[in-house]
Structure formats: structure tokens, C-alpha cells
Design a protein around this motif. Structure first.
Motif, PDB file in Angstrom:
ATOM      1  N   LEU A 277      -7.494   3.985  14.079  1.00  0.00           N
ATOM      2  CA  LEU A 277      -7.651   5.433  14.248  1.00  0.00           C
ATOM      3  C   LEU A 277      -8.936   5.772  15.002  1.00  0.00           C
ATOM      4  CD1 LEU A 277      -6.460   6.870  10.818  1.00  0.00           C
ATOM      5  CD2 LEU A 277      -5.460   7.342  13.049  1.00  0.00           C
ATOM      6  N   ARG A 278      -9.990   5.047  14.697  1.00  0.00           N
ATOM      7  CA  ARG A 278     -11.259   5.314  15.398  1.00  0.00           C
ATOM      8  C   ARG A 278     -11.121   5.056  16.901  1.00  0.00           C
ATOM      9  NH1 ARG A 278     -13.373   2.248  10.871  1.00  0.00           N
ATOM     10  NH2 ARG A 278     -14.182   3.690   9.284  1.00  0.00           N
ATOM     11  N   ARG A 279     -10.293   4.068  17.255  1.00  0.00           N
ATOM     12  CA  ARG A 279     -10.098   3.739  18.675  1.00  0.00           C
ATOM     13  C   ARG A 279      -9.171   4.733  19.360  1.00  0.00           C
ATOM     14  NH1 ARG A 279      -9.390  -1.480  16.522  1.00  0.00           N
ATOM     15  NH2 ARG A 279      -7.125  -1.296  16.838  1.00  0.00           N
ATOM     16  N   HIS A 280      -8.105   5.106  18.680  1.00  0.00           N
ATOM     17  CA  HIS A 280      -7.049   5.872  19.332  1.00  0.00           C
ATOM     18  C   HIS A 280      -7.097   7.371  19.071  1.00  0.00           C
ATOM     19  CE1 HIS A 280      -5.196   1.739  19.060  1.00  0.00           C
ATOM     20  NE2 HIS A 280      -5.051   2.019  20.342  1.00  0.00           N
ATOM     21  N   LEU A 281      -7.966   7.788  18.186  1.00  0.00           N
ATOM     22  CA  LEU A 281      -8.047   9.217  17.892  1.00  0.00           C
ATOM     23  C   LEU A 281      -9.504   9.682  17.891  1.00  0.00           C
ATOM     24  CD1 LEU A 281      -6.125  11.556  17.271  1.00  0.00           C
ATOM     25  CD2 LEU A 281      -6.327  11.025  14.848  1.00  0.00           C
ATOM     26  N   PRO A 282     -10.168   9.543  19.051  1.00  0.00           N
ATOM     27  CA  PRO A 282     -11.565   9.996  19.112  1.00  0.00           C
ATOM     28  C   PRO A 282     -11.621  11.527  19.162  1.00  0.00           C
ATOM     29  CG  PRO A 282     -10.838   9.246  21.268  1.00  0.00           C
ATOM     30  CD  PRO A 282      -9.694   8.999  20.334  1.00  0.00           C
TER      31      PRO A 282
ATOM     32  N   LEU B 146       0.821  -1.215   0.000  1.00  0.00           N
ATOM     33  CA  LEU B 146       0.000   0.000   0.000  1.00  0.00           C
ATOM     34  C   LEU B 146       0.858   1.270   0.000  1.00  0.00           C
ATOM     35  CD1 LEU B 146      -2.852  -0.986   2.496  1.00  0.00           C
ATOM     36  CD2 LEU B 146      -2.866  -1.079   0.005  1.00  0.00           C
ATOM     37  N   GLY B 147       2.170   1.088  -0.145  1.00  0.00           N
ATOM     38  CA  GLY B 147       3.066   2.243  -0.208  1.00  0.00           C
ATOM     39  C   GLY B 147       3.096   3.045   1.075  1.00  0.00           C
ATOM     40  N   GLN B 148       2.983   2.355   2.216  1.00  0.00           N
ATOM     41  CA  GLN B 148       2.895   3.058   3.497  1.00  0.00           C
ATOM     42  C   GLN B 148       4.282   3.402   4.043  1.00  0.00           C
ATOM     43  OE1 GLN B 148       0.573   0.271   5.786  1.00  0.00           O
ATOM     44  NE2 GLN B 148      -1.380   1.073   5.035  1.00  0.00           N
ATOM     45  N   HIS B 149       4.500   4.694   4.299  1.00  0.00           N
ATOM     46  CA  HIS B 149       5.726   5.189   4.922  1.00  0.00           C
ATOM     47  C   HIS B 149       5.283   6.231   5.943  1.00  0.00           C
ATOM     48  CE1 HIS B 149       8.409   3.297   1.941  1.00  0.00           C
ATOM     49  NE2 HIS B 149       7.454   3.591   1.074  1.00  0.00           N
ATOM     50  N   TRP B 150       5.550   5.985   7.218  1.00  0.00           N
ATOM     51  CA  TRP B 150       5.057   6.871   8.269  1.00  0.00           C
ATOM     52  C   TRP B 150       5.960   8.086   8.434  1.00  0.00           C
ATOM     53  CZ3 TRP B 150       1.076   4.424   7.651  1.00  0.00           C
ATOM     54  CH2 TRP B 150       0.859   3.082   7.969  1.00  0.00           C
ATOM     55  N   LEU B 151       5.354   9.258   8.470  1.00  0.00           N
ATOM     56  CA  LEU B 151       6.072  10.506   8.716  1.00  0.00           C
ATOM     57  C   LEU B 151       5.652  11.000  10.100  1.00  0.00           C
ATOM     58  CD1 LEU B 151       7.840  12.897   7.768  1.00  0.00           C
ATOM     59  CD2 LEU B 151       5.759  13.929   6.827  1.00  0.00           C
ATOM     60  N   LYS B 152       6.636  11.049  11.032  1.00  0.00           N
ATOM     61  CA  LYS B 152       6.299  11.406  12.409  1.00  0.00           C
ATOM     62  C   LYS B 152       6.979  12.681  12.892  1.00  0.00           C
ATOM     63  CE  LYS B 152       5.331   6.665  13.874  1.00  0.00           C
ATOM     64  NZ  LYS B 152       5.541   5.631  14.924  1.00  0.00           N
ATOM     65  N   ASP B 153       7.863  13.230  12.081  1.00  0.00           N
ATOM     66  CA  ASP B 153       8.620  14.404  12.503  1.00  0.00           C
ATOM     67  C   ASP B 153       7.704  15.603  12.727  1.00  0.00           C
ATOM     68  OD1 ASP B 153      11.129  15.945  12.849  1.00  0.00           O
ATOM     69  OD2 ASP B 153      10.411  16.961  11.046  1.00  0.00           O
ATOM     70  N   PRO B 154       7.591  16.092  13.964  1.00  0.00           N
ATOM     71  CA  PRO B 154       6.648  17.184  14.264  1.00  0.00           C
ATOM     72  C   PRO B 154       6.882  18.448  13.444  1.00  0.00           C
ATOM     73  CG  PRO B 154       7.457  16.179  16.286  1.00  0.00           C
ATOM     74  CD  PRO B 154       8.286  15.620  15.176  1.00  0.00           C
ATOM     75  N   ALA B 155       8.153  18.805  13.228  1.00  0.00           N
ATOM     76  CA  ALA B 155       8.454  20.036  12.485  1.00  0.00           C
ATOM     77  C   ALA B 155       7.951  19.941  11.044  1.00  0.00           C
ATOM     78  CB  ALA B 155       9.952  20.304  12.508  1.00  0.00           C
TER      79      ALA B 155
ATOM     80  N   THR C  98      -2.888  13.827  11.070  1.00  0.00           N
ATOM     81  CA  THR C  98      -4.288  14.080  11.445  1.00  0.00           C
ATOM     82  C   THR C  98      -4.373  14.892  12.731  1.00  0.00           C
ATOM     83  OG1 THR C  98      -4.715  11.856  10.591  1.00  0.00           O
ATOM     84  CG2 THR C  98      -6.541  12.970  11.684  1.00  0.00           C
ATOM     85  N   ARG C  99      -3.552  14.533  13.702  1.00  0.00           N
ATOM     86  CA  ARG C  99      -3.570  15.246  14.995  1.00  0.00           C
ATOM     87  C   ARG C  99      -3.243  16.720  14.815  1.00  0.00           C
ATOM     88  NH1 ARG C  99      -1.586  10.114  16.153  1.00  0.00           N
ATOM     89  NH2 ARG C  99      -2.721   9.040  17.850  1.00  0.00           N
ATOM     90  N   HIS C 100      -2.275  17.005  13.970  1.00  0.00           N
ATOM     91  CA  HIS C 100      -1.907  18.406  13.731  1.00  0.00           C
ATOM     92  C   HIS C 100      -3.032  19.153  13.000  1.00  0.00           C
ATOM     93  CE1 HIS C 100       2.376  18.496  14.971  1.00  0.00           C
ATOM     94  NE2 HIS C 100       2.316  17.196  14.734  1.00  0.00           N
ATOM     95  N   ILE C 101      -3.668  18.483  12.054  1.00  0.00           N
ATOM     96  CA  ILE C 101      -4.772  19.122  11.320  1.00  0.00           C
ATOM     97  C   ILE C 101      -5.924  19.425  12.280  1.00  0.00           C
ATOM     98  CG2 ILE C 101      -6.469  18.832   9.470  1.00  0.00           C
ATOM     99  CD1 ILE C 101      -4.471  16.942   8.082  1.00  0.00           C
TER     100      ILE C 101
ATOM    101  N   GLY D 216      -5.365   9.120   3.286  1.00  0.00           N
ATOM    102  CA  GLY D 216      -4.375   8.201   3.835  1.00  0.00           C
ATOM    103  C   GLY D 216      -3.805   8.666   5.161  1.00  0.00           C
ATOM    104  N   PRO D 217      -4.619   8.805   6.197  1.00  0.00           N
ATOM    105  CA  PRO D 217      -4.130   9.305   7.488  1.00  0.00           C
ATOM    106  C   PRO D 217      -3.115   8.394   8.185  1.00  0.00           C
ATOM    107  CG  PRO D 217      -6.371   8.484   7.689  1.00  0.00           C
ATOM    108  CD  PRO D 217      -6.063   8.519   6.223  1.00  0.00           C
ATOM    109  N   GLY D 218      -3.094   7.117   7.796  1.00  0.00           N
ATOM    110  CA  GLY D 218      -2.102   6.211   8.372  1.00  0.00           C
ATOM    111  C   GLY D 218      -2.248   6.065   9.871  1.00  0.00           C
ATOM    112  N   LEU D 219      -1.189   6.396  10.600  1.00  0.00           N
ATOM    113  CA  LEU D 219      -1.204   6.283  12.069  1.00  0.00           C
ATOM    114  C   LEU D 219      -1.822   7.508  12.735  1.00  0.00           C
ATOM    115  CD1 LEU D 219       2.356   4.760  12.668  1.00  0.00           C
ATOM    116  CD2 LEU D 219       0.170   3.551  12.506  1.00  0.00           C
ATOM    117  N   GLY D 220      -2.117   8.532  11.940  1.00  0.00           N
ATOM    118  CA  GLY D 220      -2.799   9.704  12.486  1.00  0.00           C
ATOM    119  C   GLY D 220      -1.897  10.831  12.957  1.00  0.00           C
TER     120      GLY D 220
END
Length: 260
Positions: free
Chosen positions: A67-72, A7-16, A44-47, A37-41
Motif C-alpha cells: 500500500l505504501r508503494r502503490h497508494l502514495p 487472516l480472514g482476507q476477502h477483497w471487496l472491489k465493487d465500486p457501488a 481506502t481510495r474512496h475514503i 484492515g485496508p487490504g488492497l486499498g
């Protein structure tokens, strides 16, 4: 959760970097955002911190459920599905798109954003660096992708994001590209179906000169192709990548005036 290569998933976690993407979208409380494609969210959290409402479309059912469980959040709706099949007309006019999208999706997503009856006012996409630069290319380096995007959007290149910023790192760097929807059409009374028939014909033979690619793509002979190019005042020895959008429009008008 382990990323899925298929699925071409590459997580981007760098806050900056995530903040840079959101800043490029100039998010406000009144904004309705479509995330693809929010992935791990992480993005999403920043948005969610800045936008009024967010709809996130995720192809991976496991990720969507997680995501539904961990990002209500009351202002977040997570939809399991393929963005290429998602009905954009159900979104409010003037919505924005913010997304770190899989590389394989870029060209098809641009096509969807170009074809929809309800385009976003702004799209901020993190894509393969080479593709971002193709989208924003000038005459001399144009492609079917850049013509498709620039007919409807004004592109602007943003920050380069090195591959090492992702988990796992992709093979190439990424880059932010900002697409602002043209509030006034670039050309009046344009039949986009005919326009893109012509453009696709021009780009069908990448190494061919225009007279050859147009003749083959439009199923006409080279004499007719030369006549068309002459009428548009375009050198038939050029290649498709050399033409600007204005050149394509001149060629379109010449083509429309003939019975080819």
C-alpha cells in the motif's frame, strides 16, 4: 496479491458497495478517519477522496508495504500493526472508523471501541451479516455483544453485501452496521466493570434461566439470585437475551445496593 485465509482476507472491489460504505460514514474534508484492515486499498481510495486525513492500520506487513508503494497520498498514513493493540487515544477526538473487517475480529473490536477513553464519533463496519444483526438486536434476541455495543453506541443496520461480491467469496453474506457514539451516557454514574460482571454472569449459561445463570456466574445461591431479581422486578424465569439495557441497569442497581 493472494488473500491469506488465516487472516480472514476477502477483497471487496465493487465500486457501488464501496461508495455505499463511505456514504454511510457521511465523510467530509474535515474528517479524520481510521481504517482497519485496508487490504488492497480499494476502500481506502474512496475514503481518501472524501476525508481530510486517513490512518490505515494493517496487520499484514506485506500488504502494508504494498500500500505504501502503490497508494502514495499526503493525507494517508499506513501503520503495520494489530488494531487490538493500537492506541486509539493518539487519534484526534471525534474521529471516524470505516472498515471492512475480518469476521473473527468483530467482537474484540467492539470491545476495544467500547473500552477506549477516546471513542470514535461514528463507526461504519462491514461485518458478517448475522453479527451485524446481533449488534443491533432488540430485547428478546440480545447477547453480550449487543449489550456491549449498545451501552455506548446507537446501532443502525445498513446494506446487505452478498458473499459473491468478495474475492474469494466468504461462506456467508455481510452487512453494514453503523455505530453512532452516545454523546450523553445512557445511564449516569455507571460502574462499567460491575455492570459487565453482572451481564457476563447472565449470559454465561445461554440456555439457563436468569436465576440459574446469575447464581452460577456471581457465585451466589439461587435464593440470593431470586432476591436480586425480585428487587429489580425481573422475572427469574426469563433468559438473559430477553432483557433490555434498561432491565440490566435495574438489575445493576439492585446488585449495587446489596452486599453480594
Amino acid at each position: 496479491m493472494e488473500p491469506k485465509k488465516a487472516l480472514g482476507q476477502h477483497w471487496l472491489k465493487d465500486p457501488a458497495t464501496l461508495k455505499t460504505i463511505c456514504r454511510a460514514a457521511s465523510l467530509q474534508d474535515s474528517d479524520f478517519v481510521l481504517e482497519i484492515g485496508p487490504g488492497l486499498g480499494d476502500l481506502t481510495r474512496h475514503i481518501l477522496e472524501q476525508a481530510g486525513r486517513v490512518v490505515a492500520v494493517e496487520l499484514d506487513n506485506e500488504l502494508a508495504a504494498s500500500l505504501r508503494r502503490h497508494l502514495p497520498a499526503q493525507n494517508l498514513e499506513i501503520i503495520s500493526g494489530n488494531i487490538l493493540e493500537f492506541d486509539l487515544t493518539q487519534l484526534p477526538a471525534g474521529y471516524k472508523v470505516v472498515a471492512n473487517i475480518p469476521y473473527y475480529l468483530t467482537s474484540n473490536l467492539i470491545r476495544v471501541l467500547a473500552d477506549t477513553a477516546n471513542p470514535p464519533s461514528l463507526a461504519v463496519l462491514l461485518v458478517q451479516r448475522e453479527v451485524a444483526e446481533r449488534i443491533a438486536a432488540k430485547a428478546g434476541e440480545m447477547s453480550l455483544l449487543s449489550v456491549s455495543a449498545q451501552l455506548f453506541y446507537e446501532p443502525q443496520l445498513g446494506a446487505v453485501v452478498p458473499a459473491k461480491m468478495f474475492e474469494p467469496p466468504p461462506k456467508v453474506d455481510s452487512r453494514v452496521v453503523v455505530l453512532r457514539y452516545r454523546q450523553q451516557p445512557l445511564f449516569e454514574d455507571l460502574d462499567t466493570k460491575t455492570f459487565f460482571r453482572l451481564v457476563k454472569a447472565g449470559f454465561a449459561g445461554r440456555r439457563k434461566k436468569l436465576r440459574g445463570s446469575l447464581a452460577a456466574g456471581l457465585n451466589i445461591d439461587k435464593a440470593q439470585a431470586d432476591q436480586l431479581l425480585s428487587q429489580a422486578k425481573i422475572d427469574g424465569n426469563l433468559r438473559a437475551q430477553n432483557l433490555s439495557l434498561q432491565d440490566w441497569h435495574k438489575l445493576y442497581k439492585a446488585y449495587k445496593s446489596t452486599n453480594m
